[in-house]
Scaffold this motif. Structure first.
Motif, PDB file in Angstrom:
ATOM      1  N   ARG A 136       0.838  -1.192   0.000  1.00  0.00           N
ATOM      2  CA  ARG A 136       0.000   0.000   0.000  1.00  0.00           C
ATOM      3  C   ARG A 136       0.880   1.252   0.000  1.00  0.00           C
ATOM      4  O   ARG A 136       0.605   2.223  -0.723  1.00  0.00           O
ATOM      5  N   LEU A 137       1.955   1.232   0.776  1.00  0.00           N
ATOM      6  CA  LEU A 137       2.890   2.353   0.814  1.00  0.00           C
ATOM      7  C   LEU A 137       3.606   2.516  -0.523  1.00  0.00           C
ATOM      8  O   LEU A 137       3.875   3.638  -0.957  1.00  0.00           O
ATOM      9  N   GLN A 140       1.369   4.406  -2.822  1.00  0.00           N
ATOM     10  CA  GLN A 140       1.384   5.824  -2.480  1.00  0.00           C
ATOM     11  C   GLN A 140       2.670   6.479  -2.977  1.00  0.00           C
ATOM     12  O   GLN A 140       2.659   7.635  -3.427  1.00  0.00           O
ATOM     13  N   TRP A 141       3.768   5.736  -2.928  1.00  0.00           N
ATOM     14  CA  TRP A 141       5.060   6.240  -3.436  1.00  0.00           C
ATOM     15  C   TRP A 141       4.963   6.537  -4.933  1.00  0.00           C
ATOM     16  O   TRP A 141       5.445   7.579  -5.403  1.00  0.00           O
ATOM     17  N   ARG A 143       2.208   7.243  -6.615  1.00  0.00           N
ATOM     18  CA  ARG A 143       1.329   8.407  -6.780  1.00  0.00           C
ATOM     19  C   ARG A 143       2.073   9.712  -6.486  1.00  0.00           C
ATOM     20  O   ARG A 143       1.900  10.707  -7.205  1.00  0.00           O
ATOM     21  N   HIS A 144       2.892   9.725  -5.460  1.00  0.00           N
ATOM     22  CA  HIS A 144       3.641  10.943  -5.135  1.00  0.00           C
ATOM     23  C   HIS A 144       4.676  11.253  -6.211  1.00  0.00           C
ATOM     24  O   HIS A 144       4.911  12.428  -6.527  1.00  0.00           O
ATOM     25  N   PRO A 149      -1.176  12.651  -5.414  1.00  0.00           N
ATOM     26  CA  PRO A 149      -1.286  11.841  -4.187  1.00  0.00           C
ATOM     27  C   PRO A 149      -2.658  11.259  -3.926  1.00  0.00           C
ATOM     28  O   PRO A 149      -2.774  10.150  -3.407  1.00  0.00           O
ATOM     29  N   THR A 150      -3.723  11.985  -4.279  1.00  0.00           N
ATOM     30  CA  THR A 150      -5.071  11.472  -4.005  1.00  0.00           C
ATOM     31  C   THR A 150      -6.039  11.655  -5.168  1.00  0.00           C
ATOM     32  O   THR A 150      -7.137  11.102  -5.133  1.00  0.00           O
ATOM     33  N   GLU A 238      -4.814   0.365  -3.998  1.00  0.00           N
ATOM     34  CA  GLU A 238      -4.384   1.629  -3.406  1.00  0.00           C
ATOM     35  C   GLU A 238      -3.940   2.623  -4.471  1.00  0.00           C
ATOM     36  O   GLU A 238      -4.143   3.830  -4.337  1.00  0.00           O
ATOM     37  N   PRO A 242      -6.952   5.512  -3.454  1.00  0.00           N
ATOM     38  CA  PRO A 242      -6.297   5.526  -2.136  1.00  0.00           C
ATOM     39  C   PRO A 242      -7.301   5.516  -0.984  1.00  0.00           C
ATOM     40  O   PRO A 242      -8.358   6.153  -1.056  1.00  0.00           O
ATOM     41  N   SER A 244      -7.007   6.974   1.753  1.00  0.00           N
ATOM     42  CA  SER A 244      -7.115   8.310   2.362  1.00  0.00           C
ATOM     43  C   SER A 244      -8.202   9.153   1.730  1.00  0.00           C
ATOM     44  O   SER A 244      -8.677  10.125   2.331  1.00  0.00           O
TER      45      SER A 244
END
Length: 362
Positions: A136-137, A140-141, A143-144, A149-150, A238, A242, A244
């Motif tokens: 999952r991290l 997110q990496w 996406r950044h 990011p979202t 994710e 995401p 979040s």
């Protein structure tokens, strides 16, 4: 055609393809005008074959000639249906996908060698991987790195290409497959299934590349293939939607089915993926997920949530724009023919959409 030492390898590949096609040596030999004993010698490498014979054999076996001449790189992922009628069907499907993936890789490499296509460095997750949450991290990496990011991701063919993986949307059995061959990564995604499923497959195959060597040892040496595939599914979910997002998009009153539909439509994911992420976020429980799963949205509900203007993705778009531009560039400078350009576009455009050979540079 091939060196003296390679005939045994060619014969072995012919034998594998014949068995995958569920044909006997005699049946194949009869179709190409050979004796059965000749076919036996070909498969053991004891008899050489000419270009015409190999072309006929490839046609009978439903494989491109290059499949027998070039050793295919190892396939990193090949997502086939869980249930097959019999072993021969499963083997044939695997051969079909492998051949398609190998041919696609050769298309990409041809453009790279011509110099009209530039290979981006392959993205590889740089941190330690210990459990499912690490996947999952990793999403997110990614996406950044893409500076989203979202927000909803755009076309997945462009997302994959930006990360260094060249995707092709094409007619194959199963869902998709991918490989890494040196500094080049490629994937094939099935045209079949709904758009959400195709996007999930593209994200899944990207996950295999991003996780790289970590995929072989992240969950421990005793982890099963199924557990490792579930870990990649965590990455894909994710990446597409995401967790979040729910803390921002979900209302203080506990949310509703309509809110979930809007999220699934906006992020262009399947209903099951949206529900899974909602449960992961803690906005619904397992019982609520089951109830919502039994009450799937209609196509009209999804289209209404999008304002009746859904974006095309992984259906009308077959290759990344950067790859398509490279094909046209190669055609315009006369390095590839008009017919080859149309072939390399894999249905993105048709032969009649291209200018005539003499008009390419005018």
């Amino acid at each position: 055609m091939a060196s003296e030492t390679s005939w045994q390898e060619i014969g072995a590949r012919l034998g594998e393809a014949r068995r995958a096609a569920n044909l006997t040596q005699g049946e194949v030999a009869a179709r190409v005008g050979l004796e059965r004993t000749a076919m036996s010698k070909i498969e053991t490498g004891a008899r050489k074959i000419g270009a015409l014979e190999l072309t006929r054999l490839a046609d009978v076996l439903g494989m491109p000639v290059d499949h027998f001449l070039v050793a295919p790189p190892p396939v990193l992922s090949n997502r086939q249906p869980l249930l097959e009628e019999d072993e021969s069907v499963a083997t044939k499907s695997a051969f079909t996908v492998q051949a398609c993936l190998g041919a696609w890789l050769r298309d990409v490499r041809q453009l790279l060698e011509i110099g009209v296509l530039t290979q981006e460095p392959l993205w590889s997750y740089p941190h330690e991987v210990a459990d499912f949450n690490s996947y999952r991290l990793a999403a997110q990496w990614v996406r950044h790195r893409m500076n989203v990011p979202t927000e909803p991701l755009g076309s997945m063919v462009e997302v994959c290409a930006a990360a260094g993986q060249w995707p092709l949307v094409t007619d194959i059995p199963g869902d998709g497959a991918s490989l890494i061959d040196g500094d080049v990564a490629a994937s094939v995604i099935s045209l079949h299934g709904d758009p959400g499923r195709r996007r999930a497959t593209a994200a899944h195959e990207l996950g295999h590349m991003v996780m790289g060597d970590a995929y072989s040892n992240d969950l421990g040496v005793h982890a099963s293939i199924e557990e490792r595939e579930r870990a990649i599914e965590v990455f894909a979910a994710e990446l597409l939607l995401p967790v979040s997002v729910f803390s921002v998009a979900w209302s203080s009153t506990g949310g509703s089915r309509d809110q979930l539909i809007r999220l699934a439509a906006r992020y262009r994911v399947s209903w099951s993926l949206a529900l899974g992420q909602a449960e992961q976020a803690g906005v619904i429980d397992s019982a609520g997920r089951g109830a919502l799963m039994a009450n799937k949205p209609t196509k009209a509900e999804f289209m209404q949530a999008l304002g009746w203007t859904p974006e095309p993705d992984l259906s009308s778009v077959r290759v990344a724009p950067k790859y398509a531009d490279a094909v046209i560039s190669a055609f315009r400078v006369g390095v590839i023919s008009r017919a080859r350009a149309a072939e390399m576009m894999h249905g993105q455009i048709r032969l009649e959409d291209l200018p005539l050979e003499g008009e390419a540079n005018t």
